[in-house]
Design an enzyme around this catalytic site. Sequence first.
Site, PDB file in Angstrom:
ATOM      1  N   ASP A   1       9.268   2.775   0.247  1.00 55.80           N
ATOM      2  CA  ASP A   1       8.178   3.445   0.957  1.00 55.80           C
ATOM      3  C   ASP A   1       8.320   3.061   2.432  1.00 55.80           C
ATOM      4  O   ASP A   1       7.918   1.976   2.848  1.00 55.80           O
ATOM      5  CB  ASP A   1       6.826   3.007   0.391  1.00 55.80           C
TER       6      ASP A   1
ATOM      7  N   TYR B   1       0.853  -1.187   0.000  1.00 59.45           N
ATOM      8  CA  TYR B   1       0.000   0.000   0.000  1.00 59.45           C
ATOM      9  C   TYR B   1       0.887   1.235   0.000  1.00 59.45           C
ATOM     10  O   TYR B   1       1.815   1.346   0.801  1.00 59.45           O
ATOM     11  CB  TYR B   1      -0.884  -0.008   1.248  1.00 59.45           C
TER      12      TYR B   1
ATOM     13  N   LYS C   1       3.827   8.808   9.143  1.00 58.75           N
ATOM     14  CA  LYS C   1       3.533   8.198  10.445  1.00 58.75           C
ATOM     15  C   LYS C   1       4.472   8.680  11.562  1.00 58.75           C
ATOM     16  O   LYS C   1       4.251   9.755  12.093  1.00 58.75           O
ATOM     17  CB  LYS C   1       3.473   6.677  10.297  1.00 58.75           C
TER      18      LYS C   1
HETATM   19  C1  PLP Z   1       0.092   4.393   5.882  1.00 57.54           C
HETATM   20  C2  PLP Z   1       0.884   4.198   4.661  1.00 57.54           C
HETATM   21  C3  PLP Z   1       0.801   5.067   3.566  1.00 57.54           C
HETATM   22  C4  PLP Z   1      -0.214   6.167   3.494  1.00 57.54           C
HETATM   23  O1  PLP Z   1      -0.013   7.128   4.473  1.00 57.54           O
HETATM   24  P1  PLP Z   1      -1.253   8.087   4.877  1.00 57.54           P
HETATM   25  O2  PLP Z   1      -0.626   9.042   5.854  1.00 57.54           O
HETATM   26  O3  PLP Z   1      -2.291   7.206   5.470  1.00 57.54           O
HETATM   27  O4  PLP Z   1      -1.719   8.754   3.646  1.00 57.54           O
HETATM   28  C5  PLP Z   1       1.663   4.862   2.514  1.00 57.54           C
HETATM   29  N1  PLP Z   1       2.568   3.866   2.519  1.00 57.54           N
HETATM   30  C6  PLP Z   1       2.679   3.019   3.555  1.00 57.54           C
HETATM   31  C7  PLP Z   1       3.711   1.941   3.516  1.00 57.54           C
HETATM   32  C8  PLP Z   1       1.834   3.133   4.646  1.00 57.54           C
HETATM   33  O5  PLP Z   1       1.930   2.251   5.659  1.00 57.54           O
END
Ligand code: PLP
Length: 433
Positions: free
Chosen positions: A245, A150, A273
């Site tokens: 990511d 994701y 995060k």
């Molecule tokens: C949570 C997450 C996102 C998206 O971040 P948001 O702040 O929710 O938009 C993208 N990549 C990874 C790996 C994530 O865990």
Amino acid sequence: MTTTTHLKTTRSEEIFAAAQKLMPGGVNSPVRAFKSVGGQPIVVDRVKDAYMWDVDGNQYIDYIGTWGPAICGHAHPYVIKAIQAAAEKGTSFGAPNYLENVLAEMVIDAVPSVEMVRFVNSGTEACMSVLRLMRAFTGREKIIKFEGCYHGHADMFLVKAGSGVATLGLPDSPGVPKSTTAATLTAPFNDLEAVKALFVENPGDIAGVILEPVVGNAGFIPPDAGFLEGLRELTQEYGALLVFDEVMTGFRIAYGGAQAKFGITPDLTTLGKVIGGGLPVGAYGGRRDIMQMVAPAGPMYQAGTLSGNPLAMTAGIKTLELLQRPGTYDQLERITKTLADGLVQVAQETGHAACGGSISAMFGFFFTAGPVHNYEDAKTCDLQKFGRFHRGMLEHGVYLAPSQFEAGFTSLAHTDEDVDRTLQAACEVMATL
Ligand SMILES: *Cc1c(COP(=O)(O)O)cnc(C)c1O
């Protein structure tokens, strides 16, 4: 804390029923609605340290930590006091402020690939911006992502995506034009041969490869030995960029993220995060020659009204300062390993097929014998059983991610006693499944 076996949820029910008339599904982010595990979602009143209290007064040990940011524990006084002081000076300037330099320097010092950084307001924004940058820098359009990973909800990434998309079993989302995703190629995680085949089939067209170096959005799936190294070599061989990511793994599985932990340096990195300490922050960064493409240094446009605001920068700075204290990651590693190994052991002792693991403050657990190397493997887990387990744990005062396709998170506030209590609860619940 008392162990409740019949959770009182009257107030949660009232509020959530009203919410469903006000907001789609009653929530502002899908997984919160508990759809895949069934049952009444808990409406939260407040959080502190490793705990969460709902509007009916029930207390839970929280293993979501607002989906990652709360790595120091909720509402840490060191962070909260600094946010209060910063708020007195105003919440957003829309102009340069010194705190941006401070957090930028901390990120650059910590994360091996990052020589320059741009702050945004979410992980989604970081990932969609980094994708534009990959294309701008290479002059190529296609990208490779992995099934079950994701990267936020931007159109280009809603192809075989993880997190809520996987949890809800949604097909690729309506509203996303085919033309937008035509350039998004996918491969199974941990499958170097599949990635190589895509490079061979698309000569000179692939801008880069983006991945969660440790997957957390299809459940917890670590990279096999050699996988990250192999991607580094393949991308170099084909003149493509490697993008980690690390929105979830950054400052969580090591201070310098997965790239520090595994010793593989990508070209670009996305963060989010933890670096926002509970306020909305994302970031992308990497090699200086690539980052110089970003406006106003270069021609690739990307902007944000609230980006780098002093409130969010403060929460990030104070959170990273706490994480820099000696012993932090040893403590996180020890607590999390005890929990993750304990859950698998309890499951097996009570006769359930289960597997799982942890790296530092991130863990996962599947109701399948495993091993789980990719999203296909993860999908073999028993979702019905997980739903009953999730509910049982909730009734015992343990708040787990409401999905098999989400990793769990611990914090510096979780104690050995919390973990013991969690495993005791798991033992009782597993015996009833
Ligand atoms: C949570 C997450 C996102 C998206 O971040 P948001 O702040 O929710 O938009 C993208 N990549 C990874 C790996 C994530 O865990």
